[in-house]
Design a protein around this motif. Structure first.
Motif, short mmCIF file in Angstrom:
data_model
loop_
_atom_site.label_atom_id
_atom_site.label_comp_id
_atom_site.label_asym_id
_atom_site.label_seq_id
_atom_site.Cartn_x
_atom_site.Cartn_y
_atom_site.Cartn_z
N VAL A 36 0.85 -1.19 0.00
CA VAL A 36 0.00 0.00 0.00
C VAL A 36 0.89 1.24 0.00
N ASP A 37 0.32 2.35 -0.49
CA ASP A 37 1.06 3.60 -0.46
C ASP A 37 0.65 4.41 0.76
N ALA A 38 1.04 5.66 0.80
CA ALA A 38 0.80 6.50 1.98
C ALA A 38 -0.66 6.86 2.17
N THR A 39 -1.51 6.51 1.19
CA THR A 39 -2.95 6.73 1.35
C THR A 39 -3.68 5.44 1.71
N GLY A 40 -2.93 4.34 1.80
CA GLY A 40 -3.55 3.04 2.04
C GLY A 40 -4.01 2.36 0.77
N SER A 41 -3.77 2.98 -0.40
CA SER A 41 -4.20 2.40 -1.67
C SER A 41 -3.32 1.21 -2.05
N THR A 42 -3.95 0.19 -2.58
CA THR A 42 -3.22 -0.96 -3.11
C THR A 42 -2.83 -0.68 -4.55
N SER A 43 -2.31 -1.70 -5.22
CA SER A 43 -1.91 -1.54 -6.62
C SER A 43 -3.10 -1.51 -7.57
N VAL A 44 -4.30 -1.78 -7.06
CA VAL A 44 -5.51 -1.78 -7.89
C VAL A 44 -6.35 -0.55 -7.55
N PRO A 45 -6.70 0.28 -8.51
CA PRO A 45 -7.51 1.47 -8.24
C PRO A 45 -8.82 1.11 -7.55
N GLY A 46 -9.19 1.93 -6.58
CA GLY A 46 -10.45 1.72 -5.88
C GLY A 46 -10.38 0.72 -4.76
N ALA B 48 -3.51 -0.41 13.23
CA ALA B 48 -4.62 -0.84 12.39
C ALA B 48 -5.82 0.09 12.56
N ASN B 49 -6.14 0.42 13.81
CA ASN B 49 -7.25 1.34 14.06
C ASN B 49 -7.02 2.68 13.40
N ARG B 50 -5.83 3.22 13.57
CA ARG B 50 -5.55 4.55 13.02
C ARG B 50 -5.55 4.53 11.49
N ALA B 51 -5.01 3.45 10.91
CA ALA B 51 -4.99 3.34 9.45
C ALA B 51 -6.41 3.26 8.89
N GLY B 52 -7.28 2.50 9.57
CA GLY B 52 -8.65 2.39 9.10
C GLY B 52 -9.34 3.75 9.06
N ARG B 53 -9.13 4.53 10.09
CA ARG B 53 -9.73 5.87 10.13
C ARG B 53 -9.20 6.75 9.00
N LEU B 54 -7.89 6.72 8.77
CA LEU B 54 -7.29 7.56 7.75
C LEU B 54 -7.73 7.15 6.34
N GLY C 281 -8.73 16.75 2.51
CA GLY C 281 -8.22 17.04 3.85
C GLY C 281 -7.56 15.85 4.51
N ALA C 282 -7.34 14.77 3.77
CA ALA C 282 -6.82 13.54 4.38
C ALA C 282 -5.32 13.65 4.65
N ARG C 283 -4.89 12.96 5.70
CA ARG C 283 -3.48 12.90 6.05
C ARG C 283 -2.90 11.56 5.62
N GLU C 284 -1.62 11.54 5.29
CA GLU C 284 -0.96 10.29 4.92
C GLU C 284 -0.88 9.35 6.12
N LEU C 285 -0.86 8.06 5.82
CA LEU C 285 -0.70 7.06 6.87
C LEU C 285 0.75 7.04 7.33
N PRO C 286 1.04 7.33 8.59
CA PRO C 286 2.43 7.29 9.04
C PRO C 286 2.90 5.86 9.20
N PRO C 287 4.15 5.58 8.85
CA PRO C 287 4.66 4.21 9.07
C PRO C 287 4.73 3.93 10.57
N PRO C 288 4.18 2.81 11.02
CA PRO C 288 4.15 2.54 12.47
C PRO C 288 5.53 2.22 13.03
N LEU C 289 5.77 2.70 14.25
CA LEU C 289 7.02 2.43 14.94
C LEU C 289 7.04 1.04 15.56
N GLY C 290 5.88 0.41 15.68
CA GLY C 290 5.83 -0.90 16.32
C GLY C 290 5.89 -0.83 17.83
#
Length: 565
Positions: free
Chosen positions: A263-273, A300-306, A316-325
Motif C-alpha cells: 500500500v502507499d501512503a494513502t492506504g491504496s493498493t496496486s488496484v484502483p479503488g 490498524a485502528n488509526r490506518a482504518g480511520r485515515l 483534507g486527508a493525512r498520509e498514513l504514518p509508518p508505524p514504529l511498532g
C-alpha cells in the motif's frame, strides 16, 4: 457511494465507523467470515486466565449494535473467496450459498492467519490457537476442568501472555521458543529480565529449541523437542507467528511482498479503488526502511480511520504514518515495552547505532516502592537521532516508552530529551526523569564527552584492553571479569600511575554496576591521557546480556591474582 469492507475488528471497523460519520448517505457493508466482527482480541489471554471474568466483556460491538448506532450493514459468516477488480465485484461464501457483491470502494482488512509449522501431530485436538473468542472460551473451559499441563509453542507477545495467564491460573506451563530468547523483538539483555520473571512465576522456559513432534495420547499429548526433551500437555497453544491472510487478493492481481499487501501512503493498493489496512499490509519501518507487517491494534485502528478519509474526504486527508511498532506486555510483576528499531534490525539494515543503557528508579528513591527501570535507547552516534528504545521494570515503563515513542515520531534528537518538562512528584518520578537522564547520557555520547563500550564486545575488549572495575569491594565480591583490575572510583585519582603501569599502553575499558560511576572514572581517565570507554549499563546490563553464561564467565573476587587490591 457503496463502500464494502472485508474484515472487521480493528482496521475494518475503525474504517466503517469513520466512513459513516463522514457520509450519512453511504451504503456501508462489512463482511466478516467469523462470528464476531468487533471483539477485544488483545484481551483473550486475560479471559483464559480468569482476570476478565465474563465472555461478554470481550465483545465490543455486535452487528445489531453497529446497525442501531451507525447504520452499518455488518454480515458475519461471510467469507470472501474471490475478487474481480475489473468488475468491482466480490464473490462471497455464506451459510446459504454463494453470492456476489459489487462495490464503488473496497477496503481490505483480512488480518492474518496463524503460521502452522510442519510438526507431525499438529492436528491433535489438544492443539489450538489463541486468536478468536471461541479459542479463548475453549481454553478457559479446559483450565476450569483441571488441565494440569500446557505447552505454548512460540514466545512472542501472545505466547508469553498465554503462558503467564495459564500459569497464574494454576496450570503447569512450558514455553517453547525457536529463537535465542523470549520476545524476539526485545534485545537480548532486556529479554533476559523477562525470562527470569517467567521462571519466577513458574513458567518452564525452553529457548533455542523447536517442537519436533506431538504424540497424541488417550489422557494427554506429549510434545517432543528437538533436544530430546518430552513435555506432557493437556493443551497446546500454537503461537508461532502469523502470516497475512491475502491469498484471495493476491490471486486477484493485487501486488504483495512476502504475502503482505503493498500500500502507499494513502492506504491504496496496486488496484484502483481498493485500499487495505491492518495486519495484512506491508509497513515500512521508519527507522531502517525495511518492509514488514505490523500486527498491532493501534496502527490498524488509526490506518482504518485515515483510509476512510482518503475515500470520502481526500482533500483534507493525512498520509498514513509508518508505524514504529510500539508494544507492551505484562509478565508477572514486570512490564516490558519497546518502540522503534531493535538492535538486530539496526545491524541487519546497516544503520550505525550506539546503545545507551540506564537503570534509574521509576520515582524518587527516598519514596517507598522505588524500583529500577532497565532502559535502553538506540541512537545515531553522530546526529543523536533516536532510533529505538526498550524498557523493562515493575512500574513506570509504559510512561517512559510512550514519551520516547512520541519523541521518535516528532523527530527529536536524544539531546532534546533533556529539556522535556515531565510531571514530577516523589510518588511518580524524579526531578531528573529516566527520559531526561537518557537525554543527558545520549547527549554526552554525541558530543564526545562519554565513550561507551557494549556487553556485546566483551570478548574483543578482554583480548585488547585493560578492564578497570571501579565498584566497591563488596560489589566485586559478587563476581568480576577475569583479568580485570579493581580500583574503586573514589580512589582512582590517587592511583592513576598503577593503572598506567598495568595497562602498558592498552586502552582502558571501565565498568561499574550501572554505568554511573564508570562514567565518572572515564572522565578522570580521558583527562589524564588514557584511551578510555565506559561499559554501557554496567554489570547489570552485562549479566543480563550473558544470561546463563554469566556464571561461567564471571569469577569470584576471592581469586585476586591479577587484581590490584
Amino acid at each position: 457511494m457503496k463502500l464494502v469492507i472485508v474484515g472487521g475488528v480493528a482496521g475494518g471497523m475503525s474504517c466503517a465507523a469513520r466512513a459513516r460519520r463522514l457520509d450519512e448517505g453511504a451504503e456501508i457493508i462489512v463482511l466478516e467470515r467469523g462470528e464476531h466482527v468487533s471483539f477485544a482480541n488483545c484481551g483473550l489471554p486475560y479471559y483464559v486466565g480468569g482476570e476478565i471474568d465474563e465472555r461478554e466483556r470481550l465483545l465490543v460491538q455486535t452487528p445489531g449494535s453497529l446497525r442501531d448506532s451507525l447504520n452499518l450493514d455488518v454480515r458475519t459468516g461471510h467469507e470472501v473467496t474471490a475478487l474481480d477488480a475489473d468488475a468491482k465485484e466480490l464473490t462471497v461464501r455464506t451459510a446459504t450459498g454463494e453470492e456476489r457483491i459489487g462495490y464503488d470502494a473496497l477496503v481490505l482488512a483480512p488480518g492474518a492467519r496463524a503460521v502452522r509449522p510442519p510438526i507431525p501431530g499438529l492436528d491433535s485436538p489438544r492443539v489450538t490457537t489463541l486468536r478468536t473468542v471461541e479459542d479463548a472460551v475453549g481454553l478457559r473451559e479446559l483450565v476450569e476442568r483441571g488441565a494440569g499441563h500446557a505447552v505454548v509453542l512460540g514466545a512472542g507477545f501472545i505466547g508469553v501472555e498465554a503462558a503467564e495467564a495459564l500459569t497464574l491460573a494454576g496450570v503447569r506451563t512450558s514455553l517453547v521458543e525457536l529463537g535465542d530468547h523470549v520476545l524476539p523483538p526485545l534485545d537480548t539483555e532486556q529479554a533476559r529480565l523477562v525470562t527470569d520473571e517467567l521462571v519466577r512465576i513458574g513458567v518452564e522456559v525452553h529457548t533455542a529449541v523447536a517442537a519436533r513432534e506431538i504424540i497424541p495420547g488417550a489422557q494427554g499429548d506429549t510434545v517432543v523437542l528437538s533436544d530430546g526433551r518430552r513435555l506432557p500437555a493437556d493443551l497446546i497453544i500454537l503461537a508461532t507467528g502469523n502470516r497475512p491472510d491475502t491469498a484471495v487478493f493476491e490471486r486477484a492481481g493485487l501486488a504483495c511482498e512476502r504475502g503482505a499487501l503493498l500500500v502507499d501512503a494513502t492506504g491504496s493498493t496496486s488496484v484502483p479503488g481498493v485500499w487495505a489496512v491492518g495486519d495484512a499490509t506491508l509497513s515500512i519501518d521508519p527507522v531502517t526502511g525495511a518492509g514488514r507487517p505490523v500486527a498491532l491494534a493501534g496502527p490498524a485502528n488509526r490506518a482504518g480511520r485515515l483510509v476512510a478519509d482518503w475515500i470520502l474526504r481526500p482533500a483534507g486527508a493525512r498520509e498514513l504514518p509508518p508505524p514504529l511498532g510500539t508494544a507492551i506486555v505484562r509478565v508477572g510483576g514486570l512490564t516490558a515495552a519497546l518502540t522503534g528499531a531493535n538492535r538486530d534490525a539496526l545491524d541487519r539494515a546497516g544503520v550505525p547505532a550506539t546503545t545507551i543503557h540506564l537503570h534509574p528508579n521509576q520515582h524518587a528513591g527516598y519514596f517507598p516502592g522505588a524500583s529500577q527501570i532497565h532502559l535502553s535507547v538506540h541512537l545515531d552516534p553522530t546526529s543523536g537521532r533516536i532510533l529505538g528504545a526498550q524498557a523493562v521494570g515493575r512500574d513506570g515503563v509504559d510512561k517512559r516508552i510512550d514519551v520516547l515513542a512520541t519523541a521518535i515520531r516528532a523527530g527529536m534528537s536524544v539531546s532534546d530529551l533533556i529539556d522535556l518538562d515531565l510531571a514530577y512528584a516523589p510518588p511518580y518520578g524524579q526531578a531528573k526523569d529516566a527520559v531526561n537522564l537518557a537525554g543527558m547520557v545520549g547527549s554526552n555520547v554525541v558530543e564526545g564527552v562519554l565513550t561507551l563500550w557494549d556487553a556485546r564486545d566483551l570478548d574483543e575488549v578482554r583480548a585488547k584492553a585493560l578492564i578497570l572495575d571501579v565498584r566497591t569491594d563488596a560489589e566485586v565480591a559478587t563476581g568480576i571479569i577475569p583479568g580485570a583490575v579493581h580500583i574503586p572510583h573514589t580512589r582512582l585519582r590517587d592511583r592513576l600511575g598503577e593503572v598506567r603501569e598495568v595497562a602498558a599502553g592498552r586502552p582502558v575499558r571501565v565498568m561499574c554496576a550501572s554505568g554511573v560511576r564508570s562514567a565518572i572514572a572515564h572522565r578522570i581517565l580521558v583527562q589524564s591521557g588514557f584511551d578510555s570507554a565506559s561499559l554501557s549499563g554496567g554489570m547489570l546490563s552485562l549479566r543480563a546480556f550473558l544470561g546463563d553464561r554469566a556464571p561461567g564467565i564471571l569469577r569470584s573476587a576471592q581469586k585476586k591474582e591479577q587484581m590490584i587490591s
